[in-house]
Write an enzyme that holds these catalytic residues in place. Structure first.
Site, PDB file in Angstrom:
ATOM      1  N   ILE A 156       5.051  -3.010   1.481  1.00 24.18           N
ATOM      2  CA  ILE A 156       5.198  -4.202   2.338  1.00 24.18           C
ATOM      3  C   ILE A 156       4.157  -5.259   1.948  1.00 24.18           C
ATOM      4  CG2 ILE A 156       5.193  -5.059   4.722  1.00 24.18           C
ATOM      5  CD1 ILE A 156       6.127  -2.203   5.575  1.00 24.18           C
ATOM      6  N   ASP A 175      -7.484  -2.304  -0.965  1.00 25.41           N
ATOM      7  CA  ASP A 175      -6.662  -1.099  -0.928  1.00 25.41           C
ATOM      8  C   ASP A 175      -7.349  -0.075  -1.828  1.00 25.41           C
ATOM      9  OD1 ASP A 175      -4.665   0.891  -1.481  1.00 25.41           O
ATOM     10  OD2 ASP A 175      -3.093  -0.544  -0.969  1.00 25.41           O
ATOM     11  N   ASP A 260       3.684  -7.358  16.004  1.00 20.79           N
ATOM     12  CA  ASP A 260       4.976  -6.676  16.184  1.00 20.79           C
ATOM     13  C   ASP A 260       4.762  -5.291  16.793  1.00 20.79           C
ATOM     14  OD1 ASP A 260       7.810  -6.376  15.849  1.00 20.79           O
ATOM     15  OD2 ASP A 260       7.433  -5.090  14.110  1.00 20.79           O
ATOM     16  N   GLU A 265       3.438   1.181  23.485  1.00 26.70           N
ATOM     17  CA  GLU A 265       4.738   0.486  23.392  1.00 26.70           C
ATOM     18  C   GLU A 265       5.723   1.107  24.372  1.00 26.70           C
ATOM     19  OE1 GLU A 265       5.820   0.597  19.226  1.00 26.70           O
ATOM     20  OE2 GLU A 265       4.205  -0.769  18.695  1.00 26.70           O
ATOM     21  N   HIS A 283       8.227  -4.441  18.106  1.00 25.83           N
ATOM     22  CA  HIS A 283       8.336  -3.470  16.998  1.00 25.83           C
ATOM     23  C   HIS A 283       9.710  -3.621  16.315  1.00 25.83           C
ATOM     24  CE1 HIS A 283       6.489   0.519  15.482  1.00 25.83           C
ATOM     25  NE2 HIS A 283       7.254  -0.010  14.550  1.00 25.83           N
ATOM     26  N   GLY A 285      10.172  -5.032  13.201  1.00 29.22           N
ATOM     27  CA  GLY A 285      10.020  -5.304  11.769  1.00 29.22           C
ATOM     28  C   GLY A 285      11.178  -4.825  10.916  1.00 29.22           C
ATOM     29  N   ALA A 286      11.711  -3.659  11.239  1.00 34.72           N
ATOM     30  CA  ALA A 286      12.774  -3.085  10.398  1.00 34.72           C
ATOM     31  C   ALA A 286      14.159  -3.330  10.997  1.00 34.72           C
ATOM     32  CB  ALA A 286      12.527  -1.595  10.216  1.00 34.72           C
TER      33      ALA A 286
HETATM   34  N1  LIG Z   1       6.840  -3.017  12.165  1.00 34.06           N
HETATM   35  C1  LIG Z   1       7.693  -2.147  11.664  1.00 34.06           C
HETATM   36  O1  LIG Z   1       8.810  -2.024  12.124  1.00 34.06           O
HETATM   37  C2  LIG Z   1       7.288  -1.310  10.482  1.00 34.06           C
HETATM   38  C3  LIG Z   1       8.264  -0.885   9.567  1.00 34.06           C
HETATM   39  C4  LIG Z   1       7.868  -0.181   8.439  1.00 34.06           C
HETATM   40  C5  LIG Z   1       6.539   0.146   8.251  1.00 34.06           C
HETATM   41  N2  LIG Z   1       5.619  -0.250   9.171  1.00 34.06           N
HETATM   42  C6  LIG Z   1       4.187   0.083   8.977  1.00 34.06           C
HETATM   43  O2  LIG Z   1       3.744  -0.490   7.771  1.00 34.06           O
HETATM   44  C7  LIG Z   1       2.871   0.428   7.122  1.00 34.06           C
HETATM   45  C8  LIG Z   1       2.859   0.134   5.633  1.00 34.06           C
HETATM   46  O3  LIG Z   1       4.131   0.438   5.097  1.00 34.06           O
HETATM   47  P1  LIG Z   1       4.395   0.444   3.507  1.00 34.06           P
HETATM   48  O4  LIG Z   1       5.839   0.778   3.339  1.00 34.06           O
HETATM   49  O5  LIG Z   1       3.866  -0.808   2.885  1.00 34.06           O
HETATM   50  O6  LIG Z   1       3.495   1.686   3.090  1.00 34.06           O
HETATM   51  P2  LIG Z   1       2.896   2.005   1.649  1.00 34.06           P
HETATM   52  O7  LIG Z   1       2.508   3.445   1.685  1.00 34.06           O
HETATM   53  O8  LIG Z   1       3.792   1.530   0.563  1.00 34.06           O
HETATM   54  O9  LIG Z   1       1.565   1.113   1.586  1.00 34.06           O
HETATM   55  C9  LIG Z   1       0.417   1.366   2.348  1.00 34.06           C
HETATM   56  C10 LIG Z   1      -0.777   0.961   1.500  1.00 34.06           C
HETATM   57  O10 LIG Z   1      -1.945   1.024   2.320  1.00 34.06           O
HETATM   58  C11 LIG Z   1      -3.013   1.483   1.488  1.00 34.06           C
HETATM   59  N3  LIG Z   1      -4.098   1.947   2.321  1.00 34.06           N
HETATM   60  C12 LIG Z   1      -4.227   3.132   2.966  1.00 34.06           C
HETATM   61  N4  LIG Z   1      -5.394   3.161   3.656  1.00 34.06           N
HETATM   62  C13 LIG Z   1      -6.005   1.963   3.456  1.00 34.06           C
HETATM   63  C14 LIG Z   1      -7.218   1.383   3.906  1.00 34.06           C
HETATM   64  N5  LIG Z   1      -8.064   2.046   4.701  1.00 34.06           N
HETATM   65  N6  LIG Z   1      -7.512   0.119   3.508  1.00 34.06           N
HETATM   66  C15 LIG Z   1      -6.684  -0.568   2.696  1.00 34.06           C
HETATM   67  N7  LIG Z   1      -5.513  -0.069   2.227  1.00 34.06           N
HETATM   68  C16 LIG Z   1      -5.178   1.175   2.622  1.00 34.06           C
HETATM   69  C17 LIG Z   1      -2.355   2.552   0.617  1.00 34.06           C
HETATM   70  O11 LIG Z   1      -3.129   2.836  -0.533  1.00 34.06           O
HETATM   71  C18 LIG Z   1      -1.019   1.892   0.301  1.00 34.06           C
HETATM   72  O12 LIG Z   1      -1.068   1.144  -0.894  1.00 34.06           O
HETATM   73  C19 LIG Z   1       3.451   1.804   7.496  1.00 34.06           C
HETATM   74  O13 LIG Z   1       2.466   2.825   7.448  1.00 34.06           O
HETATM   75  C20 LIG Z   1       3.947   1.592   8.897  1.00 34.06           C
HETATM   76  O14 LIG Z   1       2.942   1.936   9.831  1.00 34.06           O
HETATM   77  C21 LIG Z   1       5.964  -0.965  10.269  1.00 34.06           C
END
Ligand SMILES: NC(=O)c1ccc[n+]([C@@H]2O[C@H](COP(=O)([O-])OP(=O)(O)OC[C@H]3O[C@@H](n4cnc5c(N)ncnc54)[C@H](O)[C@@H]3O)[C@@H](O)[C@H]2O)c1
Length: 323
Positions: A156, A175, A260, A265, A283, A285-286
């Site tokens: 994301i 990251d 979001d 929640e 919530h 986002g998706a």
């Molecule tokens: N709002 C929504 O509806 C919705 C939908 C999908 C995902 N999400 C959230 O978004 C998050 C990210 O999703 P994604 O698909 O990009 O996941 P992803 O695993 O592709 O990316 C997460 C990134 O965060 C990094 N990371 C982990 N700990 C860290 C830290 N302490 N500091 C900096 N970077 C760190 C990881 O190395 C990774 O690159 C999910 O975990 C989920 O909680 C929310």
């Protein structure tokens, strides 16, 4: 097999390719009777006799896993995050947990950008005024050439960075597993968390919620922000101290927020919702046609793969199958 399906966008009355695929292999499908994420108390009776479970944002605690029937082989998360699933308890009981990473990232990135624009230009507050019969403006700020700090440059985070380039934003990222070649190719500067929070005009969170990231944005982090910075959170509510954010928004240290996700929640009584400089969504986002379709298909495919003993590349607790 008997399957429990709980995501609020995967329902009995909505036909979809994912539902067709599931119906082709399930003897019985039990749907979420409440139309909202389920608590342990709601889930335990629903799991009786179930073999596979396509899970929305339910609270799948150790208590739920302990009470689950021995027939339960797989919990297939419909979404990327799995912070509400006790994956260790599941692994100990031999229940495989899978997720659907990547397939909703464009949708979440769109919403993160929408919240960014809405918070920067105060679009919802202007909308509320005009509907109340007022014809008065509120000044905002441009995104053009601003510094955007991305915490978590995964699926994301990258999709947000790609959009930010269209606004000529200067992008910082932190990251621990940064994809350096991607960052180089997009002129994204790798910085520490400290540098990111002190130098960004807008900060957007794209990290999982876990013990290392819980309340990563606390009172201290807020005090280090550029005065008037905007924070966008489409990841998980538990990443931000909402009370500290509220105080920052009142004092002006925080210029605005786009959220979001909330610690609780639905966020009944959240002080954030009383402020005009907070833009909030439930919530969502998706929640796009594309993500719903893709998450549904992948979640059903993961469930079928595990139940039929095929290899599944989206297993998040490999201990459950002894890898
Ligand atoms: N709002 C929504 O509806 C919705 C939908 C999908 C995902 N999400 C959230 O978004 C998050 C990210 O999703 P994604 O698909 O990009 O996941 P992803 O695993 O592709 O990316 C997460 C990134 O965060 C990094 N990371 C982990 N700990 C860290 C830290 N302490 N500091 C900096 N970077 C760190 C990881 O190395 C990774 O690159 C999910 O975990 C989920 O909680 C929310």
């Amino acid at each position: 097999v008997k399957i429990l399906v709980t995501p609020t966008s995967f329902t009995r009355d909505k036909q979809s390719p994912a539902k067709d695929l599931l119906e082709s292999c399930a003897a019985e499908i039990r749907y979420n009777p409440l139309g909202m994420p389920l608590t342990a108390g709601d889930l335990i009776p629903l799991l009786a006799g179930i073999d596979g479970y396509i899970a929305g944002l339910d609270y799948i605690t150790a208590e739920v896993i302990a009470a689950a029937p021995s027939s339960l082989k797989v919990i297939s998360r419909y979404g990327a995050g799995y912070d509400r699933v006790d994956i260790t308890a599941a692994a100990k009981k031999g229940v495989v947990v899978t997720n659907t990473p990547g397939v909703n990232s464009q949708s979440v990135a769109d919403l993160a950008f929408g919240l960014m624009l809405a918070a920067a230009r105060k679009i919802p507050a202007l909308d509320r005024r005009i509907r109340a019969g007022e014809w008065s403006r509120i000044s905002g700020v441009e995104l053009y050439q601003k510094t955007l700090g991305i915490i978590g440059l995964g699926e994301i985070g990258k999709a947000v960075a790609n959009r930010a380039q269209g606004f000529a934003m200067n992008i910082l990222a932190c990251d621990p597993y940064l994809d350096k070649s991607y960052a180089r190719s997009k002129q994204i500067r790798e910085v520490s968390f400290e540098e990111l929070i002190t130098n960004s005009d807008i900060i957007t969170l794209h990290i999982p919620l876990n013990e290392q990231t819980r309340i990563i944005i606390d009172e201290r982090a807020i005090s280090k922000l550029k005065p008037g910075a905007i924070i966008i959170n489409t990841s998980r509510g538990g990443l931000i101290d909402e009370e500290a954010a509220y105080r920052g928004l009142i004092s002006g240290q925080l210029g605005g927020m786009g959220v979001d996700v909330f610690e609780t929640e639905p966020p009944a009584g959240s002080p954030l919702l009383t402020l005009d400089n907070v833009v909030a969504t439930p919530h969502a986002g998706a929640h796009t046609a594309e993500a719903i379709n893709n998450m549904g298909l992948l979640a059903v495919q993961n469930l079928i793969d595990v139940l039929s003993g095929r290899e599944c590349k989206y297993v998040i607790n490999p201990g459950a199958i002894g890898i």
